[in-house]
Design an enzyme around this catalytic site. Sequence first.
Site, PDB file in Angstrom:
ATOM      1  N   LYS A 113      31.140  45.466  40.278  1.00 49.49           N
ATOM      2  CA  LYS A 113      32.161  44.597  40.864  1.00 49.49           C
ATOM      3  C   LYS A 113      32.768  45.255  42.104  1.00 49.49           C
ATOM      4  O   LYS A 113      32.974  44.602  43.131  1.00 49.49           O
ATOM      5  CB  LYS A 113      33.244  44.282  39.819  1.00 49.49           C
ATOM      6  CG  LYS A 113      32.740  43.344  38.730  1.00 49.49           C
ATOM      7  CD  LYS A 113      33.697  43.201  37.554  1.00 49.49           C
ATOM      8  CE  LYS A 113      33.052  42.354  36.456  1.00 49.49           C
ATOM      9  NZ  LYS A 113      33.864  42.228  35.240  1.00 49.49           N
ATOM     10  N   GLN A 143      39.263  44.728  32.797  1.00 49.76           N
ATOM     11  CA  GLN A 143      37.903  44.733  32.245  1.00 49.76           C
ATOM     12  C   GLN A 143      37.957  44.734  30.718  1.00 49.76           C
ATOM     13  O   GLN A 143      38.576  45.594  30.100  1.00 49.76           O
ATOM     14  CB  GLN A 143      37.134  45.965  32.764  1.00 49.76           C
ATOM     15  CG  GLN A 143      35.694  46.036  32.313  1.00 49.76           C
ATOM     16  CD  GLN A 143      34.835  44.898  32.862  1.00 49.76           C
ATOM     17  OE1 GLN A 143      34.942  44.517  34.026  1.00 49.76           O
ATOM     18  NE2 GLN A 143      33.979  44.326  32.019  1.00 49.76           N
ATOM     19  N   ASP A 193      40.158  36.242  36.502  1.00 54.38           N
ATOM     20  CA  ASP A 193      39.240  36.047  35.379  1.00 54.38           C
ATOM     21  C   ASP A 193      39.518  34.725  34.663  1.00 54.38           C
ATOM     22  O   ASP A 193      38.794  34.358  33.733  1.00 54.38           O
ATOM     23  CB  ASP A 193      39.376  37.205  34.379  1.00 54.38           C
ATOM     24  CG  ASP A 193      38.121  38.071  34.367  1.00 54.38           C
ATOM     25  OD1 ASP A 193      37.111  37.638  34.965  1.00 54.38           O
ATOM     26  OD2 ASP A 193      38.156  39.156  33.762  1.00 54.38           O
TER      27      ASP A 193
END
Length: 306
Positions: A69, A113, A136
């Site tokens: 990422k 994450q 997200d």
Amino acid sequence: MEQEVNAVTQAQTTLGSGTILDGTETARAIREELKGEIEGFLSRGLRHPGLAVILIGTNPASQVYVKNKVLACKKTGIESHLHQLDENIETNQVLKLIEELNQKDDIDGILVQLPLPATLSTDTILEAVRPDKDVDGLHTQNVGRLLSGKKGLRPCTPRGIMELLARYEIPLEGKAAVVIGRSNLVGKPISIMLLEKHATVKICHSRTKDLDRQARDADILVVAAGRKEIVKGSWIKPGAVVIDVGIHKEESDDGKGRLCGDVLFSEAREVASYITPVPGGVGPMTVAMLLSNTVESYKSRLPQFF
Ligand code: NAD
């Protein structure tokens, strides 16, 4: 994004009878588009979009995902800020960091994450992220917006699947879609997004009876069960579109290991009309949508310029 559906049609590759839905190439095209857009921002004297990434603990898969990422941000012109935290950190300390990032003007997106170490409260931590920086798409406010068909940040993996289907011009209206898996991350949101595009959606899960029969009803089959190669060729209706979300690592003869999905690819590609490979299907699209969400968030946070 959807108006650019033709961008990858030249990149179609055919293996067996099913056309490969090339996530690597499509993600590269999306990165190039975003890079051009960001260059446009900079030429107007605006700052780079900024993404904060919070990685807690030493989960090896998470470390690889975060590295990818961060690299993708760099290639695109997004400034990433990596916060690596010890696995023994307490929830309150993580909340403090998130609050600081929530306040920072040059941070447009905050990514935590997953999975988090079991000692931490994942729900509390995800809810602490400001909804307009929740790249997200996991904050309940964004989940609610998705469910009620409103604009908002949407989870990257299902958004990546929808983008891939759109760019390959795969019709969804009136189609029978079967989703295997009902997680908050993939199964539930992809079901809503398919429904939004007028597919008739059936959601299967670990307690569904006769899964193979259910799967055979699908014109569009999305598999996010996290079970290695559970879906065989015989489960697939001839001509169906197969989206394999699963990622599993297995031993290979050269000792390097090999990635495979929830679908037995060698069989499935003989029956499907289109199929995503693993690797190179949904995975790269997930990262591309993280970048896209960050740019969306940036633009919505600087409304005077957009
Ligand atoms: P999860 O474990 O949270 O959910 C799995 C779902 O599958 C559950 O709803 C469960 O009911 C269902 N399920 C489990 N076993 C089943 C079975 N035998 N039959 C039918 N349903 C079954 O997983 P997740 O987060 O949704 O991820 C699913 C898979 O996708 C995993 O392999 C994960 O690593 C992968 N993944 C990939 C990406 C990507 O970017 N490619 C992103 C997220 C997840």
